[in-house]
Design a protein around this motif. Structure first.
Motif, PDB file in Angstrom:
ATOM      1  N   ARG A 183     -10.593  19.234  51.303  1.00  0.00           N
ATOM      2  CA  ARG A 183     -11.045  18.825  52.622  1.00  0.00           C
ATOM      3  C   ARG A 183     -12.545  18.593  52.636  1.00  0.00           C
ATOM      4  O   ARG A 183     -13.283  19.217  51.866  1.00  0.00           O
ATOM      5  CB  ARG A 183     -10.715  19.911  53.664  1.00  0.00           C
ATOM      6  N   ASP A 217     -13.770  21.368  58.121  1.00  0.00           N
ATOM      7  CA  ASP A 217     -12.762  21.777  59.087  1.00  0.00           C
ATOM      8  C   ASP A 217     -13.384  22.727  60.102  1.00  0.00           C
ATOM      9  O   ASP A 217     -14.392  23.383  59.822  1.00  0.00           O
ATOM     10  CB  ASP A 217     -11.543  22.410  58.427  1.00  0.00           C
ATOM     11  N   SER A 274      -6.666  20.933  60.014  1.00  0.00           N
ATOM     12  CA  SER A 274      -5.622  21.443  60.903  1.00  0.00           C
ATOM     13  C   SER A 274      -5.801  22.932  61.122  1.00  0.00           C
ATOM     14  O   SER A 274      -6.257  23.651  60.235  1.00  0.00           O
ATOM     15  CB  SER A 274      -4.247  21.198  60.283  1.00  0.00           C
ATOM     16  N   THR A 298      -3.595  24.998  61.006  1.00  0.00           N
ATOM     17  CA  THR A 298      -2.654  25.698  60.137  1.00  0.00           C
ATOM     18  C   THR A 298      -3.117  25.754  58.685  1.00  0.00           C
ATOM     19  O   THR A 298      -2.473  26.409  57.869  1.00  0.00           O
ATOM     20  CB  THR A 298      -1.280  25.006  60.173  1.00  0.00           C
ATOM     21  N   TYR A 299      -4.199  25.071  58.361  1.00  0.00           N
ATOM     22  CA  TYR A 299      -4.690  25.116  56.987  1.00  0.00           C
ATOM     23  C   TYR A 299      -5.512  26.384  56.771  1.00  0.00           C
ATOM     24  O   TYR A 299      -5.943  27.042  57.703  1.00  0.00           O
ATOM     25  CB  TYR A 299      -5.523  23.878  56.669  1.00  0.00           C
ATOM     26  N   LYS A 300      -5.753  26.692  55.513  1.00  0.00           N
ATOM     27  CA  LYS A 300      -6.443  27.935  55.192  1.00  0.00           C
ATOM     28  C   LYS A 300      -7.863  27.955  55.744  1.00  0.00           C
ATOM     29  O   LYS A 300      -8.514  26.925  55.874  1.00  0.00           O
ATOM     30  CB  LYS A 300      -6.459  28.137  53.675  1.00  0.00           C
ATOM     31  N   ASP A 341       2.806  26.792  53.386  1.00  0.00           N
ATOM     32  CA  ASP A 341       1.521  26.095  53.260  1.00  0.00           C
ATOM     33  C   ASP A 341       1.779  24.699  52.686  1.00  0.00           C
ATOM     34  O   ASP A 341       2.692  24.521  51.881  1.00  0.00           O
ATOM     35  CB  ASP A 341       0.604  26.892  52.325  1.00  0.00           C
ATOM     36  N   ASP A 392       4.417  15.970  53.308  1.00  0.00           N
ATOM     37  CA  ASP A 392       4.110  17.246  53.954  1.00  0.00           C
ATOM     38  C   ASP A 392       5.069  17.413  55.125  1.00  0.00           C
ATOM     39  O   ASP A 392       5.001  16.663  56.101  1.00  0.00           O
ATOM     40  CB  ASP A 392       2.659  17.252  54.449  1.00  0.00           C
ATOM     41  N   LYS A 422       5.120  19.775  57.189  1.00  0.00           N
ATOM     42  CA  LYS A 422       4.416  20.403  58.322  1.00  0.00           C
ATOM     43  C   LYS A 422       5.182  21.595  58.879  1.00  0.00           C
ATOM     44  O   LYS A 422       5.402  21.706  60.091  1.00  0.00           O
ATOM     45  CB  LYS A 422       4.163  19.366  59.417  1.00  0.00           C
TER      46      LYS A 422
END
Lengths: 430, 301
Positions: free
Chosen positions: A194, A197, A252, A254-256, B134, B153, B155
């Motif tokens: 990325r 973020d 997102s 929801t990403y790390k 993930d 993905d 999701k």
């Protein structure tokens, strides 16, 4: 008569242990429970302060307990709800204000802090710092940190993407998008690197200022209207929709966690939003990366068509004292807090925390911290984070709106309409 | 004066009350009292940190909830999750139990393997599965391998529909083994002689299952049905951790999560108590309904 006298004497004898116990309680040892959030760098120095304080105050024991910063608000809340809160705690002001509003914390005696009056104590800090913890002329907290955020850049990744980090770093949010699109790597739809973020749970700190840049506000100046400036909010929501998985897919919720990835320097996160304290964490997590000089901090981006220059909000973690504890224990707690905070330069150099006293902010120590000037400059352009009893709920509603457009495909117009109604309801209940 | 003796049944009853008294005491203290306390609290407006006396508002908390879109969304989320999890749990745990008992080798291993997730806390289970879900995790890798669609993905944690499916998968995985073991115990209680007699009469496996196993297993089916339904209705940790990790809340905002947020985040302890009473009534109703429609007492060997 004789019998009555004997009964009276017997009762008096029985009462003696109670009186003795009461007297002993007033003069006995004190154990101070101190709850704070996890920070390995800070733990090191505070454990030393505890040892020093205990050595100079026989009979006082400090029990320091750490919890994750995410869990602290609810742990504190449930403890205080059961009237079993710790003597000392810190939490972000947007969560901590409720304790002040509900009389759960004790004001500091300025004499304990070495000042003659509250005004004198306030004047020792940069203007406005203690406003958030001041009520009815009293001061109910002292800052462990006042923190704002700015983007950290991994120069190595910038170069790998053909960018010069010193020249091509993003100045605007539009630049953030453009640079991220150059940096991002994917395997099909799946991101493997990325560019940037956001810190998604904390919308009050870094997203509300984006709205303010565009001319909007969270709450009107008179405090009666929520979500002001529809155009600004719509632009923000559209920006986030475009950013997310349903749009350009540059990031997102929801990403790390971006910050942790950034520290590891594994070629998967070019930019992350964080405070000055992140420098200490980079040094602790990845000293090689820290010493390499391949990272830098840039000012908080502004929209190209911003009508006002606003940087991230700054939030405070304030040390507070439980007002339900006996007065002598409150006094001991404030003495300990004062002792800890007398080491503000060490908090800055070892942990990266700013305790913005005038003395510290004008010191050579502060000036020597890498990129301290960036954070200081941005702080002048930021506002303190929104704080009220409803802060957490308001933040949750913003989260709902933003994640609705990013993840659920809700239109910005619909998300805004819902946000306005719900936020107004919350505000009206205050 | 001659001592009068009571009947033996009366004496046994008295001793029964004596032995059950500790359990009743603990139930009253830790279950019944909290229910009553929640009911009482639900009639007041009270902020959790306030030191002031609560304000009596009668049924206004309930009226507010019944008019609240968020509350009805929680009802929806709870029922989607419950139906999506409880029915597969019931069906597949029975099938797996029958399969395990019909294999000749590896019974114990399979029982252990299926049961293992049940001993994990919901927190641990959720953390494991979030790694799987993930974008770069096993979830996408396996599906993309099976369907030969590299780079897609799905999701799992982001899409409104997928996140509901993901929470169902986690819960199913965690509890399937627990109910398999219960079914195995139920199946083991059925006398083998019935199957022998059926076999002599020419019944096949399929007929034996539907004519003997399934009817005689009714008490166990009801037990699993009620337990799994209640377990699903009170789910919390899975949804909570998903939301904490960034998943959208609205699709999986089950009643328990709403109760938690209302009480802890919003400090509205009266309203959260009202919600918990409503959840209790829902659980009570569906438990009653299952017992009412099942006629479990008819089973005998």
């Amino acid at each position: 008569m004789k019998k009555t006298l004997m009964i009276f004497l017997s009762l008096a004898v029985l009462a003696l242990p109670l009186l003795a116990g009461g007297a002993q309680e007033e003069e006995g040892p004190i154990t101070i429970k101190f709850w704070t959030h996890e920070d390995p760098n800070r733990t090191t120095i505070e454990e030393r302060y505890i040892a020093e304080f205990e050595a100079s105050h026989p009979g006082i024991t400090i029990e320091r307990v750490t919890n994750s910063s995410a869990k602290m608000p609810e742990l504190l809340l449930t403890a205080f709800a059961a009237n079993e809160g710790p003597h000392i705690f810190n939490t972000q002001i947007e969560d901590g204000y409720a304790y002040i509003a509900n009389g759960r914390v004790a004001p500091i005696d300025p004499v304990i802090a070495g000042f003659k009056s509250n005004d004198e104590l306030r004047d020792s800090y940069v203007k406005g710092v203690l406003d958030a913890v001041s009520e009815d002329g009293n001061i109910y907290g002292l800052p462990l940190e006042l923190t704002n955020w700015a983007p950290y850049i991994n120069k190595r990744i910038f170069r790998d993407a053909g960018l010069d980090p010193e020249k091509d770093y993003p100045r605007t949010w539009e630049d953030i998008v453009a640079v991220s699109e150059k940096i991002v790597k994917r395997e099909g739809q799946i991101i493997t690197r990325r560019g940037f973020d956001f810190r998604y749970p904390y919308y009050l700190v870094s997203v509300v200022p984006m709205v303010e840049q565009l001319g909007g506000k969270l709450i009107s100046d008179d405090g009666k209207t929520a979500i002001v400036g529809d155009d600004a909010w719509l632009k923000l929501l559209q920006f986030m929709a475009d950013w997310g998985p349903s749009g350009l897919n540059l990031g997102s919720p929801t990403y790390k966690n971006a910050r942790k990835l950034f520290n590891a320097d594994n070629n998967d996160m070019a930019m992350a939003m964080s405070g000055l304290y992140q420098e200490g964490r980079i040094r602790a997590d990845n000293p090689e990366f820290y010493e390499s000089g391949d990272w830098m901090v840039i000012p908080f981006p502004q929209f190209e068509n911003a009508v006002k220059e606003v940087a991230s909000a700054y939030y405070g973690h304030f040390y507070m004292v439980n007002s339900q504890k006996p007065e002598r224990e409150q006094k001991a707690a404030w003495e300990f807090i004062t002792y800890m905070l007398s080491h503000s330069e060490e908090y800055l150099t070892e942990v990266g925390l700013i305790q913005p006293t005038k003395k510290l902010m004008s010191s050579s120590t502060f000036a020597s911290i890498p990129y301290a000037d960036v954070f200081a400059s941005d702080m002048e352009k930021g506002n303190i984070v929104y704080y009220a009893e409803n802060s957490a709920k308001i933040q949750e509603l913003i989260k709902e709106a933003i994640e609705g457009v990013m993840l659920s495909g809700i239109s910005p117009e619909k998300a805004l309409a819902s946000l306005k109604v719900k936020a107004q309801e919350v505000l009206d209940q205050e | 004066m001659k001592k009068t003796y009571s009947g033996i049944e009366k004496k046994l009853s008295r001793w029964g009350w004596f032995f059950v008294a500790p359990s009743l005491f603990f139930f009253s203290l830790f279950s019944f009292y909290p229910i009553l306390n929640a009911g009482f609290t639900s009639l007041f407006r009270k902020k959790i940190l306030s030191l002031k006396p609560p304000t009596f508002i009668g049924l206004k908390n309930y009226i507010y909830l019944l008019q609240s879109d968020d509350f009805w969304n929680s009802i929806r989320a709870t029922f989607v999750f419950t139906i999506g999890t409880f029915i597969p749990l019931l069906v597949f745990s029975l099938l797996l139990a029958v399969l395990i008992l019909n294999i000749k080798k590896g019974k114990k291993f399979l029982q252990l393997a299926y049961y293992a997730p049940a001993v994990l806390s919901s927190v641990v289970a959720a953390v494991i599965w979030m790694s799987i879900f993930d974008p770069r995790g096993l979830g996408n890798q396996i599906l993309n391998f099976l369907f030969n669609t590299p780079g897609i993905d799905h999701k799992w944690l982001a899409d409104s529909t997928m996140v509901q499916l993901s929470t169902i998968l986690v819960y199913f995985w965690k509890y399937i083994g627990y109910f398999v073991v219960i079914f195995i115990a139920g199946l083991a209680a059925i006398p083998g002689s019935l199957y022998e007699a059926a076999t002599i009469d020419g019944a096949g496996k399929w007929q034996s299952f539907w004519r003997i196993t399934f009817p005689l297993l009714k008490p166990t089916i009801i037990l699993v049905s009620v337990m799994s339904m209640l377990q699903c209705l009170k789910t919390f940790s899975t949804q909570y951790l998903f939301v904490q990790s960034g998943s959208p809340q609205a699709p999986i905002n089950v009643i328990t999560l709403n109760i938690y947020n209302t009480g802890i985040r919003d400090h509205l302890i009266g309203r959260s108590s009202a919600m918990s009473i409503i959840l209790f009534l829902i659980m009570l109703f569906f438990t009653w309904l299952q017992f009412k429609t099942s006629k479990a007492d008819d089973v005998s060997y």
